[in-house]
Design a protein around this motif. Structure first.
Motif, PDB file in Angstrom:
ATOM      1  N   LYS A  30      32.322 -21.717 103.396  1.00 22.24           N
ATOM      2  CA  LYS A  30      31.268 -21.646 102.374  1.00 22.24           C
ATOM      3  C   LYS A  30      31.515 -22.663 101.259  1.00 22.24           C
ATOM      4  CE  LYS A  30      29.433 -18.561  98.878  1.00 22.24           C
ATOM      5  NZ  LYS A  30      29.704 -17.377  98.093  1.00 22.24           N
ATOM      6  N   ASP A  31      32.752 -22.712 100.749  1.00 20.41           N
ATOM      7  CA  ASP A  31      33.064 -23.642  99.656  1.00 20.41           C
ATOM      8  C   ASP A  31      32.974 -25.097 100.110  1.00 20.41           C
ATOM      9  OD1 ASP A  31      33.449 -21.465  98.006  1.00 20.41           O
ATOM     10  OD2 ASP A  31      35.641 -21.587  98.031  1.00 20.41           O
ATOM     11  N   GLN A  32      33.417 -25.376 101.346  1.00 18.85           N
ATOM     12  CA  GLN A  32      33.354 -26.745 101.860  1.00 18.85           C
ATOM     13  C   GLN A  32      31.902 -27.176 102.027  1.00 18.85           C
ATOM     14  OE1 GLN A  32      36.571 -28.231 102.511  1.00 18.85           O
ATOM     15  NE2 GLN A  32      35.402 -30.109 102.388  1.00 18.85           N
ATOM     16  N   CYS A  33      31.079 -26.307 102.569  1.00 20.58           N
ATOM     17  CA  CYS A  33      29.659 -26.625 102.771  1.00 20.58           C
ATOM     18  C   CYS A  33      28.962 -26.869 101.428  1.00 20.58           C
ATOM     19  CB  CYS A  33      28.974 -25.509 103.547  1.00 20.58           C
ATOM     20  SG  CYS A  33      27.275 -25.903 104.008  1.00 20.58           S
ATOM     21  N   ALA A  34      29.327 -26.100 100.416  1.00 14.61           N
ATOM     22  CA  ALA A  34      28.708 -26.252  99.092  1.00 14.61           C
ATOM     23  C   ALA A  34      28.951 -27.636  98.500  1.00 14.61           C
ATOM     24  CB  ALA A  34      29.216 -25.169  98.141  1.00 14.61           C
ATOM     25  N   LEU A  35      30.050 -28.289  98.894  1.00 15.87           N
ATOM     26  CA  LEU A  35      30.332 -29.633  98.382  1.00 15.87           C
ATOM     27  C   LEU A  35      29.245 -30.629  98.776  1.00 15.87           C
ATOM     28  CD1 LEU A  35      34.156 -29.991  99.061  1.00 15.87           C
ATOM     29  CD2 LEU A  35      33.024 -29.379  96.922  1.00 15.87           C
ATOM     30  N   MET A  36      28.562 -30.354  99.857  1.00 15.96           N
ATOM     31  CA  MET A  36      27.547 -31.296 100.338  1.00 15.96           C
ATOM     32  C   MET A  36      26.383 -31.443  99.370  1.00 15.96           C
ATOM     33  SD  MET A  36      27.754 -30.737 104.411  1.00 15.96           S
ATOM     34  CE  MET A  36      26.968 -32.312 104.766  1.00 15.96           C
ATOM     35  N   ASP A  37      26.314 -30.556  98.383  1.00 19.51           N
ATOM     36  CA  ASP A  37      25.283 -30.675  97.347  1.00 19.51           C
ATOM     37  C   ASP A  37      25.687 -31.642  96.235  1.00 19.51           C
ATOM     38  OD1 ASP A  37      23.600 -28.847  98.629  1.00 19.51           O
ATOM     39  OD2 ASP A  37      24.577 -27.140  97.647  1.00 19.51           O
ATOM     40  N   ASP A  38      26.938 -32.076  96.238  1.00 19.53           N
ATOM     41  CA  ASP A  38      27.436 -33.018  95.232  1.00 19.53           C
ATOM     42  C   ASP A  38      27.196 -34.438  95.743  1.00 19.53           C
ATOM     43  OD1 ASP A  38      29.119 -34.733  93.619  1.00 19.53           O
ATOM     44  OD2 ASP A  38      30.306 -32.977  93.073  1.00 19.53           O
ATOM     45  N   GLU A  39      26.461 -35.234  94.989  1.00 22.94           N
ATOM     46  CA  GLU A  39      26.114 -36.586  95.438  1.00 22.94           C
ATOM     47  C   GLU A  39      27.328 -37.499  95.602  1.00 22.94           C
ATOM     48  OE1 GLU A  39      24.966 -38.571  91.132  1.00 22.94           O
ATOM     49  OE2 GLU A  39      23.364 -37.774  92.392  1.00 22.94           O
ATOM     50  N   ARG A  40      28.449 -37.165  95.010  1.00 19.64           N
ATOM     51  CA  ARG A  40      29.667 -37.990  95.140  1.00 19.64           C
ATOM     52  C   ARG A  40      30.431 -37.694  96.426  1.00 19.64           C
ATOM     53  NH1 ARG A  40      31.915 -35.972  89.575  1.00 19.64           N
ATOM     54  NH2 ARG A  40      31.213 -34.127  90.685  1.00 19.64           N
ATOM     55  N   TYR A  41      30.093 -36.607  97.112  1.00 19.87           N
ATOM     56  CA  TYR A  41      30.795 -36.164  98.321  1.00 19.87           C
ATOM     57  C   TYR A  41      29.956 -36.501  99.550  1.00 19.87           C
ATOM     58  CZ  TYR A  41      33.118 -32.968 101.595  1.00 19.87           C
ATOM     59  OH  TYR A  41      33.789 -32.420 102.662  1.00 19.87           O
ATOM     60  N   LYS A  42      30.581 -37.127 100.531  1.00 20.15           N
ATOM     61  CA  LYS A  42      29.896 -37.490 101.772  1.00 20.15           C
ATOM     62  C   LYS A  42      30.800 -37.177 102.961  1.00 20.15           C
ATOM     63  CE  LYS A  42      26.429 -39.809  99.805  1.00 20.15           C
ATOM     64  NZ  LYS A  42      25.925 -38.889  98.835  1.00 20.15           N
ATOM     65  N   ILE A  43      30.164 -36.885 104.071  1.00 21.46           N
ATOM     66  CA  ILE A  43      30.870 -36.761 105.345  1.00 21.46           C
ATOM     67  C   ILE A  43      30.172 -37.698 106.318  1.00 21.46           C
ATOM     68  CG2 ILE A  43      31.569 -35.272 107.254  1.00 21.46           C
ATOM     69  CD1 ILE A  43      31.339 -32.867 105.360  1.00 21.46           C
ATOM     70  N   ILE A  44      30.964 -38.540 106.950  1.00 21.33           N
ATOM     71  CA  ILE A  44      30.435 -39.391 108.015  1.00 21.33           C
ATOM     72  C   ILE A  44      31.110 -38.956 109.307  1.00 21.33           C
ATOM     73  CG2 ILE A  44      29.845 -41.340 106.528  1.00 21.33           C
ATOM     74  CD1 ILE A  44      32.487 -42.673 107.508  1.00 21.33           C
ATOM     75  N   TYR A  45      30.455 -39.239 110.434  1.00 26.70           N
ATOM     76  CA  TYR A  45      31.039 -38.803 111.700  1.00 26.70           C
ATOM     77  C   TYR A  45      30.674 -39.744 112.834  1.00 26.70           C
ATOM     78  CZ  TYR A  45      26.410 -36.793 112.689  1.00 26.70           C
ATOM     79  OH  TYR A  45      25.068 -36.606 112.897  1.00 26.70           O
ATOM     80  N   LYS A  46      31.418 -39.595 113.919  1.00 25.60           N
ATOM     81  CA  LYS A  46      31.186 -40.328 115.157  1.00 25.60           C
ATOM     82  C   LYS A  46      30.794 -39.323 116.227  1.00 25.60           C
ATOM     83  CE  LYS A  46      32.536 -44.573 115.590  1.00 25.60           C
ATOM     84  NZ  LYS A  46      31.627 -45.700 115.588  1.00 25.60           N
ATOM     85  N   ARG A  47      29.998 -39.778 117.161  1.00 23.32           N
ATOM     86  CA  ARG A  47      29.643 -38.977 118.330  1.00 23.32           C
ATOM     87  C   ARG A  47      30.343 -39.559 119.563  1.00 23.32           C
ATOM     88  NH1 ARG A  47      25.683 -35.339 117.591  1.00 23.32           N
ATOM     89  NH2 ARG A  47      24.299 -35.584 115.808  1.00 23.32           N
ATOM     90  N   GLY A  48      30.744 -38.666 120.462  1.00 19.35           N
ATOM     91  CA  GLY A  48      31.330 -39.097 121.723  1.00 19.35           C
ATOM     92  C   GLY A  48      30.244 -39.476 122.712  1.00 19.35           C
ATOM     93  N   ASN A  49      30.659 -39.875 123.905  1.00 18.77           N
ATOM     94  CA  ASN A  49      29.697 -40.242 124.952  1.00 18.77           C
ATOM     95  C   ASN A  49      28.777 -39.088 125.317  1.00 18.77           C
ATOM     96  OD1 ASN A  49      30.726 -42.814 125.056  1.00 18.77           O
ATOM     97  ND2 ASN A  49      32.183 -42.336 126.694  1.00 18.77           N
ATOM     98  N   ASP A  50      29.244 -37.859 125.109  1.00 21.93           N
ATOM     99  CA  ASP A  50      28.433 -36.676 125.416  1.00 21.93           C
ATOM    100  C   ASP A  50      27.475 -36.305 124.278  1.00 21.93           C
ATOM    101  OD1 ASP A  50      30.215 -35.755 123.530  1.00 21.93           O
ATOM    102  OD2 ASP A  50      31.034 -34.145 124.784  1.00 21.93           O
TER     103      ASP A  50
END
Length: 178
Positions: A30-50
């Motif tokens: 819950k606390d980690q997800c709430a960070l996504m509302d902060d414009e200074r916090y970002k998560i980037i990701y990669k997708r696999g072949n699947d």
């Protein structure tokens, strides 16, 4: 190519985070997800072949630096070079100063992790650093800061540490700084 996460991607990313980090080094879901509302916090990701999310970097935009708070690759994808390539792509996109936390080199895994980051241009700064508790009833974690490129001076370390504390951990750090 990497993707910028939104809340629909969060559960898969958090599953990788749970597997990759001890409870003391991550917030509750819950606390980690709430960070996504902060414009200074970002998560980037990669997708696999699947098409599944297989790696992520969660970071904070600080004044004059980027703080990479969490970086992990799904266990099934480790050892294939994906993590290093993803990290290099991320670093190229940052342009400026990048710092991250690492466990102190007190066991083989921590030593290997530090060596991995060194191969990607980071240097270990051995100034005392403590990650504040990331939840109720948790303890602070003694860590080190790695910086990309050059070793930090004591003054630069203190400046960055204070920015990390205020931005990512919402504390002035006075109870953790010795």
């Amino acid at each position: 190519m990497f993707y910028v996460a939104d809340k629909t991607d969060f559960n898969k990313i958090y599953s990788i985070m749970e597997y990759s980090f001890p409870e003391s080094e991550r917030r509750s879901r819950k606390d980690q997800c709430a960070l996504m509302d902060d414009e200074r916090y970002k998560i980037i990701y990669k997708r696999g072949n699947d098409g599944e999310i297989c790696a992520f970097i969660a970071y904070w935009q600080l004044e004059n630096a980027v703080f990479a708070e969490h970086f992990a690759v799904a266990s099934i994808m480790r050892g294939a070079g994906l993590g290093g390539a993803f990290l290099d792509e991320f670093l190229s996109s940052c342009g400026g100063e990048v710092v991250l936390e690492v466990e102190r080199p007190e066991n083989d895994i921590a030593v290997r992790r530090i060596a991995f980051y060194e191969r990607h241009g980071f240097v270990l700064n051995t100034f005392d650093y403590v990650q504040p508790p990331l939840g109720e009833g948790r303890s602070p974690a003694p860590l080190y800061i790695m910086s990309r490129g050059e070793r930090l001076t004591k003054e630069k370390f203190e400046y960055i540490r204070n920015r990390i504390y205020r931005t990512a951990y919402k504390t002035d750090g006075k109870t953790f700084i010795k």
